[in-house]
Design a protein around this motif. Structure first.
Motif, short mmCIF file in Angstrom:
data_model
loop_
_atom_site.label_atom_id
_atom_site.label_comp_id
_atom_site.label_asym_id
_atom_site.label_seq_id
_atom_site.Cartn_x
_atom_site.Cartn_y
_atom_site.Cartn_z
N MET A 1 0.84 -1.20 0.00
CA MET A 1 0.00 0.00 0.00
C MET A 1 0.88 1.25 0.00
N MET A 24 -5.56 6.66 2.84
CA MET A 24 -6.36 6.87 4.06
C MET A 24 -7.24 8.08 3.84
N ASP A 28 -10.74 10.02 8.46
CA ASP A 28 -10.11 9.09 9.40
C ASP A 28 -8.81 9.67 9.94
N ARG A 31 -9.80 12.35 12.54
CA ARG A 31 -10.42 11.83 13.76
C ARG A 31 -9.53 10.84 14.50
N GLU A 32 -8.89 9.96 13.74
CA GLU A 32 -8.15 8.88 14.40
C GLU A 32 -6.70 9.26 14.68
N GLU A 33 -6.08 10.00 13.78
CA GLU A 33 -4.66 10.31 13.95
C GLU A 33 -4.43 11.62 14.68
N GLY A 35 -6.97 13.36 16.35
CA GLY A 35 -7.91 13.59 17.46
C GLY A 35 -8.83 14.78 17.22
N PHE A 41 -18.35 11.65 11.01
CA PHE A 41 -18.50 10.53 10.09
C PHE A 41 -19.95 10.05 10.14
N CYS A 42 -20.56 9.89 8.98
CA CYS A 42 -21.93 9.37 8.97
C CYS A 42 -22.10 8.26 7.95
N CYS A 43 -22.09 8.57 6.65
CA CYS A 43 -22.35 7.52 5.64
C CYS A 43 -21.07 6.94 5.09
N ILE A 45 -19.75 7.46 2.33
CA ILE A 45 -19.78 7.30 0.88
C ILE A 45 -20.15 8.61 0.18
#
Lengths: 173, 864
Positions: A1, A24, A28, A31-33, A35, A41-43, A45
């Motif tokens: 990757m 990525m 994400d 939010r994840e890296e 904070g 995040f909802c759909c 897509i």
């Protein structure tokens, strides 16, 4: 990757990260890296638009509302990203934030950052290309008409955005 | 730029929502935003858990198959139903999925979307990539056997029968005269009497000419609906093995039930997991609409945490939310209506089938409400309403805004139009001939009809849209779009008929007021409403509102059960209640106001008397708050903070914690605090005095309690009225229905906060549009349980769908000075979809008896 060295401006500050996955998704990463959970995040897509953030090619360039859930990091490298956390100025709320509050525009509030950032990009657009007053409703619909809100029926979001446009000098001809 | 400002706009008023600033700046407030390292006292390292679910319920689940995952995406470990069995996981309470939480390998799943395994990963990204790969597999990561016949459908018990029979002068049979019946079971004399009435009603409906009646028989269907709250369910769990405490962080409508259910999982005496306590941290939910009431997420957080040494996190994506989340019941309604020659309703038979899916959850309650609202807002001398929750292999259906009434009222209000057409009557005129007057007996026999029904009909009848409906329809003939106008009248319960509230109001030495409550705010504005509710008695808004809190209320030591315990001052029928049934305004506000009354009478007033001089004996009724200071005639004004300081310094009451119970009226009792006795509308009280750390329980005396019988006989439901007048255009080529204009009616009674109330109405309207026109998901194998549903296929109304700016609100004024604040967040929704359906029927000349009314259905009807 594929991995990349990320280097972009986030809420006015240069942000770098080595060896991140190029595909990525921005939501994400935020939010994840980092904070920064203000971007929701909802759909996942690119339909509901709660994850909308504003992106400019370079500082001072046009603000464009994009969906962070389907924008890979490789696409924002070198660009200027503004999220809901970057809207206020040391605690002083942006006029959109204040109008959303004053109009009781949101309820659960989960879609609020998306509406804010799309409207933020709209204000930038109108600043560069003001429109006649009678076109304001259409512009608001164009900017946030695809955003999903389950609580409010949209009435007060549109009212608040329209109010800011009409009260901000230079946006309406 | 605007400087920071307070949400407060003076006592009793809000400039904006108390939670607004956090929400508008992207602060952490939702369960999805929190990580283990955000929580004080939790270890920082977390595991991320994927709940694998089955897309089939018609073949054997042989086991988990993760062979499609590359090595780097493989879960660290997998927990299955066999592990739960080995660890003696018990069954949680009945409203939650009852057992078999993970389908045991080599068995057939009970229902679509049922969980089969917990997959553990080190980080979110690995889990997220793995779930995408598994979702792309035909069987979604499950090894499956050959197809086999599905299990036959059954019915969840109890079903609801409401039998009503009256003559012009007397009530012969009704629910309030002796409680509920199950005529089909014929187990009691009353059941047999009910069956006799049912037979008689059917006999008459089958021989209408003998009575000079016109009888109309029709069947209707409503679709499965997803609550589609915007934040997919997420949460954290951590089993602190050193203390045996299971910690959960979750955005839920039912924190108390979640804690109880999670604890019950580990209640088997042979369980070696050592869980002694469950502690729940309640986050603001990103929407709820019922979908977070007794949701199973708490169980999976608890199970996942129990099988991990670290904190765990579950974060559904939207595909998983469609697969796992509870749905609105699909409904089938068979209805017969009999009308006499004068256009007066004479009899209604309404048999309602609600698809509850593979677990009972709250289906029996939903069926109960569907039955309760099964003849709408009309006077009907003879009624046989039978509401049956159906057990199938579908996804679990449960609580959702409208809660059964959406289904039954669609049938009722469609029938009213169809019957009017049969009779050649104007549909609103037909309603006016039968509409209930305020406090008239409803189908249960209770005098519960709300005010405003007639006024709404009359207003709509005179409205331009209605007056011009036939002319506009005629004018649209031959044009691209057919125009039509429809009306529907709604009557819906708010509250459950047995409601409980837990509230605490405390004041600190600086005069800062804090409200603590078990109710949560899913966006409705509860926190703001409770914050301004303190102003009436304490002269100031609460500075802080803590929602979804449970543990401090243990201090009340309440015990519950519907069987009355006469001599036990801690007994109450229900201790906790979910946040549901649009009861915030009417129930928890009452609790806060009562706690304020306690605090004023036993804390602030005694302190003020001391400051005024001990010889002064001013009653609470002789005082008033002006600009944050307590006034009494002839005495100096004392600022709240000075009163609060004195209360703390002198050991007066500085916190009042109450439990209140309602069923048509509040339980009330005498309470002696110090040497004064007061009568309050509460059934449990604990106070804290300044300078103390231990609370004091205050026993009630001379209570006015309920019995099971009195609850049934009193039928303590409250009802509200709503209506909708809708104008639509139907494209003759595409079949697309477009909402043109609408009038939305509500009778809220006393309005607590105008913006919040109107915002609820706007949301009700949009959700009604979705119910009527856009939202649909197959109920079985092609539906959400297959894990492939998301917003690209499920269409929540957008701003362009809801006639934005063209919906007129008609808000009826309170009918009296002491009108109650009525719950409107459900009442306001129920008339919208049937009004649109009636408008489409008017426009097209075709009656659509199945929702949603899609372009394909319209095209098919027109081409046929």
């Amino acid at each position: 990757m594929e991995k990349i060295d990320l280097d972009f401006i986030l809420n006015g500050e240069r942000t770098t990260r080595s060896g991140v996955h190029a595909n990525m998704m921005l939501v994400d990463f935020l939010r994840e890296e980092l904070g920064l959970t203000g971007t929701k995040f909802c759909c996942g897509i690119a339909v509901c638009r709660v994850c909308t953030v504003s992106v400019a090619r370079v500082p001072g360039a046009h603000q464009i509302a994009i969906r962070a859930c389907t924008t890979p990091l490789s696409d924002i490298n070198g660009k200027v990203v503004t999220t809901v956390e970057g809207l206020d100025d040391d605690g002083e709320l942006h006029s959109l934030q204040q109008a959303f509050l004053d109009n009781f525009a949101f309820q659960c509030g989960y879609c609020c950052p998306g509406f804010l950032m799309a409207s933020y990009a709209l204000l930038d657009q109108l600043k560069r290309s003001p429109v006649p007053r009678e076109r304001v409703d259409d512009m608001v619909e164009e900017a946030v008409g695809q955003h999903i809100c389950r609580c409010t029926g949209y009435v007060r979001y549109h009212r608040a955005i329209r109010q800011v446009i009409l009260e901000t000098p230079g946006l309406v001809t | 730029m605007h400087p920071p400002s307070s949400w407060q706009a003076g006592p009793g008023k809000a400039r904006y929502r108390i939670d607004g600033r956090t929400k508008v700046t992207g602060g952490k407030i939702y369960a999805r935003d929190f990580r283990a390292w955000d929580i004080d006292g939790w270890p920082a390292e977390e595991e991320v858990v994927l709940v694998l679910r089955t897309p089939f319920a018609d073949r054997e689940f042989k086991g988990v198959d993760v062979s499609a995952l590359p090595e780097e995406l493989r879960p660290k470990r997998i927990i299955t139903g066999e592990d739960l069995e080995r660890e003696k996981i018990a069954v949680a309470e009945a409203d939650y999925p009852e057992g078999n939480y993970l389908v045991r390998p080599h068995t057939v799943p009970d229902y679509l979307g049922q969980a089969v395994a917990l997959l553990y990963f080190d980080d979110f990204h690995t889990m997220d990539r793995a779930r995408r790969v598994l979702r792309s597999q035909h069987n979604r990561g499950l090894d499956a056997g050959p197809e086999q016949p599905t299990v036959a459908d059954g019915f969840y018990q109890p079903e609801t029968s409401i039998i009503h029979a009256e003559t012009e002068t007397e009530q012969i049979f009704s629910q309030v005269r002796g409680g509920p019946v199950r005529p089909q079971e014929l187990q009691t004399e009353r059941d047999r009497e009910a069956m006799k009435q049912v037979d008689e009603i059917h006999e008459r409906l089958n021989n209408p000419s003998a009575f000079g009646w016109t009888v109309v028989n029709r069947s209707f269907e409503t679709q499965t609906i997803d609550p589609m709250f915007m934040e997919p369910e997420s949460g954290l769990g951590w089993l602190d093995r050193s203390s045996g405490t299971l910690n959960l962080l979750i955005g839920t409508q039912s924190p108390s039930y979640d804690v109880t259910a999670a604890g019950e999982l580990f209640s088997d005496p042979q369980s070696k997991l050592g869980i002694k306590h469950v502690h729940l941290i309640s986050a603001y939910p990103g929407g709820g609409f019922g979908g977070r009431d007794t949701s199973a997420l708490c169980l999976f957080l608890a199970l996942a945490a129990a099988f991990s040494e670290k904190p765990i996190r579950i974060a559904y994506d939207r595909f998983e939310q469609f697969q796992a989340g509870v749905k609105r019941h699909a409904g089938t309604m068979n209805m017969a209506v009999a009308v006499d020659g004068g256009g007066n309703l004479q009899a209604v038979r309404h048999h309602i089938f609600l698809n509850g899916g593979g677990r009972r959850n709250v289906s029996t309650y939903v069926a109960q409400v569907a039955g309760l609202d099964g003849v709408g807002a009309y006077e009907v001398p003879l009624a046989d309403v039978w509401s049956r929750p159906v057990k199938t292999r579908a996804q679990i259906a449960g609580s959702m805004r409208g809660f059964g009434t959406v289904q039954s009222l669609f049938a009722v209000e469609s029938m009213m139009d169809e019957t009017a057409v049969e009779l050649g009557l104007d549909p609103i005129e037909f309603r006016l001939r039968n509409v209930l007057a305020p406090n008239q007996e409803i189908v249960t026999g209770a005098r519960n009809a709300p005010p405003g029904l007639k006024e709404m009909c009359e207003h709509a009848s005179a409205h331009r849209l209605w007056q011009e409906r036939d002319r506009r329809k005629q004018e649209s003939a031959g044009t691209e779009r057919a125009h039509g106008v429809g009306f529907a009248l709604g009557m819906k319960n708010y509250g459950t008929g047995a409601d409980a509230a837990l509230d605490e109001v405390a004041i600190d030495p600086d005069g800062k007021i804090t409200v603590t409550t078990n109710v949560i705010d899913m966006g409705t504005g509860t926190a703001t409403t409770l914050a301004i509710a303190t102003a009436g008695l304490l002269g100031a808004n609460a500075d802080e509102v803590r929602t979804g809190v449970l543990e401090p209320f243990k201090a009340l030591q309440m015990v519950e059960g519907f069987k009355r315990q006469e001599d036990n001052p801690r007994w109450t029928p229900i201790i906790f209640e979910s946040t549901k049934a649009a009861s915030t305004s009417s129930k928890w506000v009452h609790g806060v106001e009562q706690a304020c009354a306690v605090l004023l009478s036993t804390g602030l007033l005694p302190a003020a008397r001391e400051l005024w001089g001990n010889s002064v004996n001013v009653a609470a009724t002789d005082t008033r708050w002006v600009d944050g200071a307590l006034h009494a005639d002839g005495l100096r004004a004392i600022p709240l903070k000075d009163v609060a300081r004195q209360a703390h310094d002198k050991g007066h009451v500085v916190s009042a914690m109450i439990h209140a119970f309602y069923s048509g009226r509040w339980v009330e009792a005498d309470y002696t605090v110090g040497d004064e006795t007061f009568r309050w509308q509460i059934d449990g009280l604990s106070v804290l005095r300044g300078g103390k750390t231990e609370r004091e329980l205050v026993d009630r005396k001379n209570p006015k309690l309920f019995t099971v019988e009195s609850i049934w006989e009193g039928n303590g439901q409250n009802f509200g009225a709503s209506a909708c007048l809708a104008s639509v255009a139907v494209n003759r080529r595409t079949g697309e229905v477009t909402l043109q204009e609408a009038v939305h009616y509500i009778g809220p009674g006393k309005v607590l906060q105008q913006d919040l109330m109107e915002g609820q109405l706007d949301g009700c309207f949009a959700m009604g549009v979705g119910q009527a026109l856009t939202e649909d998901i197959p109920t079985f194998e092609d539906g959400g349980g297959n894990g492939r549903w998301n917003l690209h296929r499920y269409h929540v109304p957008l701003s362009g769908d809801v006639a934005l700016g063209r919906v007129e609100k008609v808000i009826l004024p309170p009918e009296s000075d002491d009108a109650p604040a009525r719950g409107i967040a459900e009442v306001g929704m129920v008339a919208v979809a049937p009004a649109i359906a009636n408008a489409v029927a008017h426009a097209t000349g075709v009656r659509f008896r199945s929702l949603p009314i899609t372009p394909a259905k319209v095209r098919e009807a027109w081409s046929g």
